[in-house]
Structures are given as structure tokens and as C-alpha cells.
Write a protein that holds these residues in place. Structure first.
Motif, short mmCIF file in Angstrom:
data_model
loop_
_atom_site.label_atom_id
_atom_site.label_comp_id
_atom_site.label_asym_id
_atom_site.label_seq_id
_atom_site.Cartn_x
_atom_site.Cartn_y
_atom_site.Cartn_z
N LEU A 114 3.76 74.54 35.42
CA LEU A 114 2.48 74.19 36.03
C LEU A 114 1.69 75.41 36.51
CD1 LEU A 114 3.55 71.14 38.24
CD2 LEU A 114 2.77 71.14 35.86
N GLN A 115 2.35 76.53 36.68
CA GLN A 115 1.70 77.71 37.24
C GLN A 115 0.53 78.17 36.38
OE1 GLN A 115 4.83 80.60 37.63
NE2 GLN A 115 5.79 79.56 39.35
N ASN A 116 -0.64 78.28 37.00
CA ASN A 116 -1.87 78.75 36.35
C ASN A 116 -2.29 77.87 35.17
OD1 ASN A 116 -1.88 81.07 38.07
ND2 ASN A 116 -0.35 82.00 36.72
N LYS A 117 -1.78 76.65 35.11
CA LYS A 117 -2.11 75.74 34.02
C LYS A 117 -2.62 74.40 34.53
CE LYS A 117 1.76 77.72 31.41
NZ LYS A 117 3.10 77.44 30.82
N SER A 118 -2.76 74.27 35.85
CA SER A 118 -3.06 72.97 36.43
C SER A 118 -4.22 73.09 37.42
CB SER A 118 -1.83 72.41 37.17
OG SER A 118 -0.71 72.41 36.32
N ARG A 119 -4.90 71.97 37.62
CA ARG A 119 -5.96 71.91 38.61
C ARG A 119 -5.89 70.58 39.36
NH1 ARG A 119 -9.94 68.46 36.99
NH2 ARG A 119 -10.03 67.95 34.76
N GLN A 120 -6.01 70.62 40.65
CA GLN A 120 -6.01 69.41 41.45
C GLN A 120 -7.28 68.62 41.14
OE1 GLN A 120 -5.37 70.10 45.61
NE2 GLN A 120 -6.33 68.17 46.24
N ASN A 121 -7.13 67.30 40.93
CA ASN A 121 -8.32 66.48 40.66
C ASN A 121 -8.32 65.19 41.46
OD1 ASN A 121 -6.37 65.05 39.22
ND2 ASN A 121 -7.74 64.62 37.50
N GLY A 122 -7.76 65.24 42.66
CA GLY A 122 -7.75 64.09 43.54
C GLY A 122 -7.15 64.45 44.88
N GLU A 123 -7.29 63.54 45.83
CA GLU A 123 -6.75 63.76 47.17
C GLU A 123 -5.32 63.23 47.26
OE1 GLU A 123 -8.32 65.50 49.43
OE2 GLU A 123 -10.01 65.75 48.04
N SER A 124 -4.49 63.90 48.05
CA SER A 124 -3.11 63.45 48.22
C SER A 124 -3.08 62.16 49.03
CB SER A 124 -2.28 64.53 48.91
OG SER A 124 -2.78 64.80 50.20
N PHE A 125 -2.04 61.35 48.80
CA PHE A 125 -1.89 60.08 49.51
C PHE A 125 -0.42 59.72 49.57
CE2 PHE A 125 -2.54 59.23 45.03
CZ PHE A 125 -1.59 58.26 44.72
N SER A 126 -0.09 58.78 50.44
CA SER A 126 1.29 58.32 50.57
C SER A 126 1.47 57.04 49.75
CB SER A 126 1.62 58.04 52.04
OG SER A 126 2.92 57.49 52.16
N TYR A 127 2.52 57.03 48.91
CA TYR A 127 2.83 55.83 48.12
C TYR A 127 4.18 55.28 48.58
CZ TYR A 127 3.36 52.60 44.28
OH TYR A 127 3.52 51.45 43.55
N GLN A 128 4.20 54.00 48.90
CA GLN A 128 5.42 53.37 49.40
C GLN A 128 6.33 52.97 48.26
OE1 GLN A 128 6.19 53.00 52.68
NE2 GLN A 128 8.21 52.23 52.13
N THR A 129 7.54 53.52 48.20
CA THR A 129 8.53 53.16 47.20
C THR A 129 9.67 52.42 47.88
OG1 THR A 129 9.96 55.11 47.42
CG2 THR A 129 7.97 55.34 46.06
N ILE A 134 6.48 58.31 49.64
CA ILE A 134 6.46 59.53 48.84
C ILE A 134 5.02 60.06 48.84
CG2 ILE A 134 6.83 60.54 46.56
CD1 ILE A 134 9.41 59.58 47.75
N MET A 135 4.84 61.34 49.15
CA MET A 135 3.51 61.94 49.10
C MET A 135 3.17 62.28 47.65
SD MET A 135 2.33 61.73 52.09
CE MET A 135 0.80 62.62 51.75
N VAL A 136 1.95 61.96 47.24
CA VAL A 136 1.52 62.10 45.84
C VAL A 136 0.20 62.87 45.78
CG1 VAL A 136 0.85 60.85 43.75
CG2 VAL A 136 2.66 59.93 45.22
N LEU A 137 0.07 63.72 44.77
CA LEU A 137 -1.18 64.46 44.55
C LEU A 137 -1.57 64.36 43.08
CD1 LEU A 137 -3.32 66.56 45.72
CD2 LEU A 137 -1.91 68.27 44.54
N PRO A 138 -2.77 63.86 42.74
CA PRO A 138 -3.23 63.85 41.35
C PRO A 138 -3.65 65.26 40.91
CG PRO A 138 -4.42 62.22 42.70
CD PRO A 138 -3.72 63.17 43.63
N PHE A 139 -3.29 65.63 39.68
CA PHE A 139 -3.76 66.89 39.12
C PHE A 139 -3.81 66.76 37.60
CE2 PHE A 139 0.83 67.47 38.94
CZ PHE A 139 1.05 68.19 37.78
N ALA A 140 -4.46 67.71 36.95
CA ALA A 140 -4.59 67.70 35.50
C ALA A 140 -3.95 68.95 34.92
CB ALA A 140 -6.06 67.62 35.09
#
Length: 369
Positions: A114-129, A134-140
């Protein structure tokens, strides 16, 4: 360089040391990781396409680190070997806890792929499993939509162990090359990010050992439990997420539609039973109150599939001009999904209508109505 050594290389050095919370970079460079069987892995993924899984483990003085990777073989030749899921599950020795959380945003610089190959494209949020939040962050990454995820479990007694899960998931090649695939958005909509996470966690299984402590995200070390040395470059803990567990006799009663306190006799952990009809096939399920007020988990089972998802109150109140209404979405083991809306004329009546990803009708009604 051998195939197995290639698999291990991406997590050698400081990144693994940071993930495990103990040990040193030198400990990773002397061939300490060993390949283990699927039965020995604390995490599993059930892919809907061709994939190969590799499981690795290293035992240290005060912790054990398990690495699991899934290699994408969904291309026609089944030879892609692109890593699309990578996870690190660390367990401490009894009585030791992790000092801080590792926010999912930090993972984009910790995994070599993922290093230098990814970009965040959303806000982090908590997902209940089922294992806890579990804390989650969207990225591309290139043409793939992805999420990074992190969770932690801390001992509350000296005879319990602490644990930490870190990892990421990216759309496999078969998804990226599908006719209707869309390139990752510049900024992912929160609802779409939540759906993306839900479809992943439905297939991602976390098997916590029996002596692992309780799930937490507040970065606090229990009193009397020594902390594993923290990574000096670690980011501050993420915001606290609390969830007290009460017995059914004393648990607050919650209205499924609004999350308001009511006198109903349904406890939050049990939820409300529902009857479903999916393309003329009957099933049953439940709408649970295991998330913040006004939302919860949705489960459906019928002869064809097992599905999990969520419901979420959008607006409206009882005894007002606008009755409660909201959205729901589910993701199923057979690869199907469905979404729709619900309405409620009273706390004892709820009905939902929607359709699946092929356009077939899906509806539910409260059991007994």
C-alpha cells in the motif's frame, strides 16, 4: 528469492514490530515466520471466487503474530497472485495489553503493498462485528476500492491475553474487470463505505481465543495489567466507543425505529423477530439493537442463503405528523445483496420493502403481524 520468502518480505522490519506492539525489527530478519495451516489461523475469509490463502506465524517473548494473506486468482488463468487481503493478528502473553490503538489510516504506510500506492477516499468509522467494533477507513489503490481495518481486545484480568487485528481488503481483479465496475470515487459516500465494509465482514471470520479480553477502542490499559511496549511512532488512540453489557432483565428497552427508550419487552441483544419473503421464498430473521440508538444489525435466513446487514432510522417519530422510517441493507453468503426502506406505524409494527441486486422483490414484516 523463494515464493514463501516473497510473501513474508512485505511485513518484515518496523511495520510488523509496530503491529505486534513488541519485539524488534531484528527479530523479523532471522526467518522467524513459519508457514502454518488454515486451522491454526485466527482469521479466515470465504471468497466467492478463486483465491489462495497463505498463513504465517511467529512466536515471540511476550506475543505471537499471525499473518494471513489471500492471493487473487480470479483471472481466467487463475495465476494473478495479487494480494487483495492482508491481515496481522497479534496476541500478547497473559496479563499483557497493547498500549495504544493503531488507527486504520496509519496502515496505508505500514503495508508494503500500500505504501505510496493508495489514497484515502472516505472518513473512518466504527463497524460492529460479532467480535466487537472494528475501525474502518475507505481508500483506493489503482482501480480498486479498498478498506483498511483495525480492532483491539484487552485483558481485564491478569490471566487473560490482549490482541490486535490490523489489515486491509481491496476489490479483486474479477470485480475490477466486471462490465459495470466503476472506478473508486474521489470521496466515498458514508453509506456506500458502510455497505462495502458490510459485504467484506460477512465473509471475514475472526476466531478469538477463549482467554482474549474484551473489545475496546479507547486505548486505555486496564489497571494492574502491564502494557506491551508501544511503538514510539504510534498515533494517538482513536475516539472511545463504549457499549455496556446488561442482563435481559435490566437492559434498556429500545424502539427499533427510533432508538427511543420505551416500555416494550424486547431486550437489545434479542431484537425483533421478522418474517421475510424474497422472490416468493419465505424466511425469518431479526432486527437487533446492537449499535448506537436508531440503528442495528439485520439478519435473514431462508432456504437459499444467510444474510447479515444493518437497519438505520432516518427520520420521524411516533405520535407525530411523520411516522418513523429508515433504510436497510443486507449482504448474503451466496453473493447476493438487497436493500430497501422500512416504515413503522407503532413500536409493535414494522414493515420493510426493497429489492435484491438482480431486481427481485424482498420484503419483511414483524413476526406475528
Amino acid at each position: 528469492m523463494t515464493f514463501q520468502r516473497n510473501l513474508i518480505t512485505g511485513l518484515l522490519g518496523a511495520s510488523i514490530a509496530a503491529m505486534a506492539g513488541s519485539g524488534s525489527a531484528h527479530a523479523q530478519s532471522d526467518g522467524g515466520f513459519l508457514k502454518v495451516s488454515a486451522a491454526e489461523s485466527p482469521v479466515h475469509y470465504h471468497p466467492p471466487f478463486n483465491a489462495q490463502a497463505v498463513y504465517l506465524r511467529q512466536v515471540r517473548t511476550s506475543s505471537t503474530v499471525s499473518v494471513a494473506r489471500w492471493l487473487d486468482q480470479s483471472d481466467e488463468g487463475h495465476t494473478s497472485n495479487q494480494i487483495y487481503i492482508e491481515s496481522v493478528f497479534s496476541e500478547t502473553s497473559p496479563g499483557f495489553a497493547f498500549r495504544t490503538d493503531t488507527p486504520p489510516a496509519k496502515l496505508l504506510g505500514m503495508f508494503e503493498t500500500l505504501q505510496n500506492k493508495s489514497r484515502q477516499n472516505g472518513e473512518s468509522f466504527s463497524y460492529q462485528t460479532p467480535s466487537g467494533p472494528i475501525m474502518v477507513l475507505p481508500f483506493a489503490r489503482d482501480n480498486a476500492q479498498c478498506i483498511s481495518f483495525s480492532g483491539r481486545w484487552e485483558p481485564t484480568r491478569a490471566d487473560q491475553r490482549g490482541s490486535q487485528l490490523l489489515g486491509y481488503f481491496c476489490e479483486p481483479i474479477a470485480v475490477q474487470t466486471a462490465p459495470k465496475h466503476q472506478a473508486p470515487a474521489q470521496q466515498m459516500d458514508p453509506a456506500a463505505a458502510r455497505d462495502f465494509a458490510a459485504s467484506f465482514f460477512l465473509r471475514f471470520e475472526i476466531n478469538l481465543p477463549g482467554d482474549i479480553g474484551a473489545p475496546v477502542t479507547d486505548g486505555q490499559v486496564p489497571v494492574g495489567v502491564p502494557a506491551v511496549p508501544a511503538n514510539p511512532n504510534a498515533t494517538a488512540p482513536t475516539a472511545a466507543i463504549t457499549g455496556d453489557i446488561s442482563s435481559p432483565e435490566t437492559a434498556p428497552q429500545t424502539t427499533i425505529i427510533t432508538g427511543e427508550q420505551t416500555n416494550t419487552t424486547i431486550s437489545p441483544d434479542e431484537g425483533i423477530g421478522i418474517m421475510t419473503r424474497w422472490n416468493n421464498i419465505e424466511g425469518r430473521g431479526a432486527l437487533k439493537f446492537d449499535k448506537p440508538a436508531g440503528e442495528g444489525t439485520m439478519i435473514i435466513d431462508d432456504a437459499n442463503r444467510h444474510c447479515e446487514g444493518y437497519w438505520q432510522h432516518k427520520d420521524g417519530r411516533y405520535n407525530s405528523a411523520t411516522l418513523p422510517f429508515g433504510n436497510w441493507a443486507i449482504f448474503c453468503t451466496d453473493g447476493t445483496s438487497a436493500r430497501g426502506t422500512y416504515t413503522s406505524s407503532s413500536p409493535s409494527q414494522v414493515k420493510g420493502d426493497g429489492q435484491d441486486n438482480t431486481g427481485q422483490p424482498v420484503l419483511f414484516r414483524q413476526a406475528g403481524q
